[in-house]
Write a protein that holds these residues in place. Structure first.
Motif, mmCIF file in Angstrom:
data_model
loop_
_atom_site.group_PDB
_atom_site.id
_atom_site.type_symbol
_atom_site.label_atom_id
_atom_site.label_comp_id
_atom_site.label_asym_id
_atom_site.label_seq_id
_atom_site.Cartn_x
_atom_site.Cartn_y
_atom_site.Cartn_z
ATOM 1 N N LYS A 12 13.776 -13.518 0.590
ATOM 2 C CA LYS A 12 14.207 -12.533 1.574
ATOM 3 C C LYS A 12 13.096 -12.210 2.575
ATOM 4 C CE LYS A 12 17.221 -8.469 1.559
ATOM 5 N NZ LYS A 12 17.832 -7.431 0.704
ATOM 6 N N GLY A 13 11.918 -11.824 2.091
ATOM 7 C CA GLY A 13 10.767 -11.610 2.968
ATOM 8 C C GLY A 13 10.940 -10.507 3.990
ATOM 9 N N ILE A 14 11.283 -9.304 3.527
ATOM 10 C CA ILE A 14 11.419 -8.147 4.416
ATOM 11 C C ILE A 14 10.401 -7.090 4.014
ATOM 12 C CG2 ILE A 14 12.935 -6.304 5.238
ATOM 13 C CD1 ILE A 14 15.308 -8.049 4.713
ATOM 14 N N VAL A 15 9.730 -6.509 4.995
ATOM 15 C CA VAL A 15 8.802 -5.409 4.749
ATOM 16 C C VAL A 15 9.474 -4.105 5.164
ATOM 17 C CG1 VAL A 15 6.524 -4.454 5.239
ATOM 18 C CG2 VAL A 15 6.843 -6.939 5.147
ATOM 19 N N TYR A 16 9.460 -3.126 4.267
ATOM 20 C CA TYR A 16 10.076 -1.821 4.512
ATOM 21 C C TYR A 16 9.006 -0.730 4.529
ATOM 22 C CZ TYR A 16 14.529 -3.976 3.014
ATOM 23 O OH TYR A 16 15.638 -4.770 2.891
ATOM 24 N N PRO A 17 9.266 0.368 5.253
ATOM 25 C CA PRO A 17 8.428 1.553 5.045
ATOM 26 C C PRO A 17 8.573 1.996 3.593
ATOM 27 C CG PRO A 17 9.807 1.798 7.006
ATOM 28 C CD PRO A 17 10.304 0.581 6.278
ATOM 29 N N ALA A 18 7.493 2.436 2.980
ATOM 30 C CA ALA A 18 7.519 2.789 1.561
ATOM 31 C C ALA A 18 8.630 3.795 1.260
ATOM 32 C CB ALA A 18 6.167 3.359 1.135
ATOM 33 N N GLY A 19 9.510 3.437 0.318
ATOM 34 C CA GLY A 19 10.592 4.326 -0.114
ATOM 35 C C GLY A 19 11.787 4.367 0.810
ATOM 36 N N ASN A 20 11.769 3.611 1.905
ATOM 37 C CA ASN A 20 12.883 3.605 2.861
ATOM 38 C C ASN A 20 13.386 2.173 3.009
ATOM 39 O OD1 ASN A 20 14.667 3.778 4.982
ATOM 40 N ND2 ASN A 20 13.225 4.670 6.439
ATOM 41 N N ASP A 37 0.863 -1.170 0.000
ATOM 42 C CA ASP A 37 0.000 0.000 0.000
ATOM 43 C C ASP A 37 0.903 1.224 0.000
ATOM 44 O OD1 ASP A 37 0.937 0.189 2.661
ATOM 45 O OD2 ASP A 37 -0.806 -0.873 3.438
ATOM 46 N N ASN A 38 0.352 2.400 0.327
ATOM 47 C CA ASN A 38 1.175 3.608 0.289
ATOM 48 C C ASN A 38 2.093 3.743 1.497
ATOM 49 O OD1 ASN A 38 -1.007 4.048 2.034
ATOM 50 N ND2 ASN A 38 -0.989 6.258 1.688
ATOM 51 N N LEU A 39 2.045 2.779 2.427
ATOM 52 C CA LEU A 39 2.875 2.855 3.627
ATOM 53 C C LEU A 39 4.027 1.865 3.642
ATOM 54 C CD1 LEU A 39 0.127 3.217 6.409
ATOM 55 C CD2 LEU A 39 1.444 5.037 5.293
ATOM 56 N N ALA A 40 3.894 0.740 2.956
ATOM 57 C CA ALA A 40 4.897 -0.320 3.093
ATOM 58 C C ALA A 40 5.096 -1.082 1.782
ATOM 59 C CB ALA A 40 4.490 -1.285 4.199
ATOM 60 N N GLU A 41 6.298 -1.671 1.653
ATOM 61 C CA GLU A 41 6.659 -2.476 0.490
ATOM 62 C C GLU A 41 7.319 -3.771 0.949
ATOM 63 O OE1 GLU A 41 9.232 -0.161 -2.023
ATOM 64 O OE2 GLU A 41 8.020 1.651 -1.818
ATOM 65 N N ILE A 42 7.179 -4.845 0.139
ATOM 66 C CA ILE A 42 7.785 -6.137 0.458
ATOM 67 C C ILE A 42 8.915 -6.439 -0.526
ATOM 68 C CG2 ILE A 42 7.433 -8.618 0.685
ATOM 69 C CD1 ILE A 42 4.562 -8.154 1.320
ATOM 70 N N ASP A 43 10.034 -6.925 0.013
ATOM 71 C CA ASP A 43 11.136 -7.418 -0.810
ATOM 72 C C ASP A 43 11.123 -8.942 -0.764
ATOM 73 O OD1 ASP A 43 13.459 -8.105 -2.073
ATOM 74 O OD2 ASP A 43 14.781 -6.902 -0.812
ATOM 75 N N GLU A 92 8.754 -15.412 11.920
ATOM 76 C CA GLU A 92 8.408 -14.311 12.819
ATOM 77 C C GLU A 92 9.092 -13.022 12.369
ATOM 78 O OE1 GLU A 92 7.611 -15.163 17.144
ATOM 79 O OE2 GLU A 92 9.467 -14.017 17.347
ATOM 80 N N TYR A 93 10.276 -13.165 11.777
ATOM 81 C CA TYR A 93 11.034 -12.007 11.266
ATOM 82 C C TYR A 93 10.214 -11.227 10.235
ATOM 83 C CZ TYR A 93 14.726 -9.501 8.708
ATOM 84 O OH TYR A 93 15.495 -8.549 8.084
ATOM 85 N N PHE A 94 9.524 -11.951 9.349
ATOM 86 C CA PHE A 94 8.694 -11.301 8.329
ATOM 87 C C PHE A 94 7.634 -10.412 8.978
ATOM 88 C CE2 PHE A 94 4.697 -11.376 5.943
ATOM 89 C CZ PHE A 94 5.081 -10.790 4.750
#
Length: 225
Positions: free
Chosen positions: A26-34, A2-8, A61-63
């Motif tokens: 990898k399965g990491i969620v980042y704040p959008a654009g960061n 969504d506009n708040l978060a992105e998944i790698d 659990e890391y995800f």
């Protein structure tokens, strides 16, 4: 997402053998654009050895903890409840004035609730669900006739919620249920009062307004790789 978060979902490793293909994502969620790495270390885990399905998909659990960190960093746990957004009843100084004498001295005006997490919510993973532990604060403000606000009091909050997980339409979806909610008085501009007298009112407002909003967002789901 969504506009708040992105998944790698980039590939860490790929192992091909006769009985199976093991794909480590990898399965990491980042704040959008960061894309700064989250302050957690991924622990290795294995999928139980089963062979009655064509595909097994496991999330660590890391995800979920990186998801919590990303949404906390983006301010997703900061929620404002106002007279306009309150669906079931009007919250006003009259609502609290019957319990807190100093609030009763105000003319009847709308009340605003500002709820925020004060630290990254912690995740405890179970089979098909996880538990969310949230430390936060709840500020109650009177909305005065000139549209300015006057802080009445601030509560420390501790919430325990569970999120049931399911997969639908190639998305990981969740449903939030509030298990326990605790309050303590952090600051008051209307004198001391017994917090326990307000717990039912505040709990009802959160159950009626905040939980449905959270579930509406969770129903949009996380895209699967």
């Amino acid at each position: 997402i969504d506009n708040l978060a992105e998944i790698d979902y980039s590939v860490n490793s790929l192992e091909v053998s006769r009985p199976y293909i093991d794909l480590d994502l990898k399965g990491i969620v980042y704040p959008a654009g960061n894309y700064t790495g989250p302050p957690y270390v991924a622990a290795p885990f294995t999928i139980p050895d089963q062979s009655d399905s064509m595909l097994y998909l496991a999330f660590s659990e890391y995800f979920f903890q990186t998801s919590s960190f990303a949404y906390y960093s983006a301010g997703a746990f900061n929620i404002t409840v106002t007279e306009e957004t309150c669906s079931y009843f009007n919250i006003s100084t009259e609502t609290f004035g019957s319990i807190i004498p100093e609030v009763a001295k105000y003319s009847v005006t709308p009340v605003m609730l500002k709820l925020m997490a004060t630290e990254t919510p912690l995740i405890s993973l179970q089979q098909d669900s996880f538990t969310l532990h949230i430390q936060g604060s709840l500020e109650v403000l009177a909305v005065l006739p000139d549209s300015t606000t006057q802080s009445l009091f601030t509560m420390n909050t501790a919430a325990n919620a569970s999120i049931a997980l399911n997969i639908f339409d190639q998305k990981l979806m969740g449903s939030l249920c509030l298990n326990r909610l605790q309050f303590s008085l952090a600051h008051s501009n209307v004198g001391f009062f017994e917090v326990s007298l307000l717990e039912n009112i505040l709990s009802y407002i959160l159950q009626a307004e905040v939980i449905p909003t959270a579930n509406a967002k969770l129903s949009r789901g996380f895209p699967l790789p």
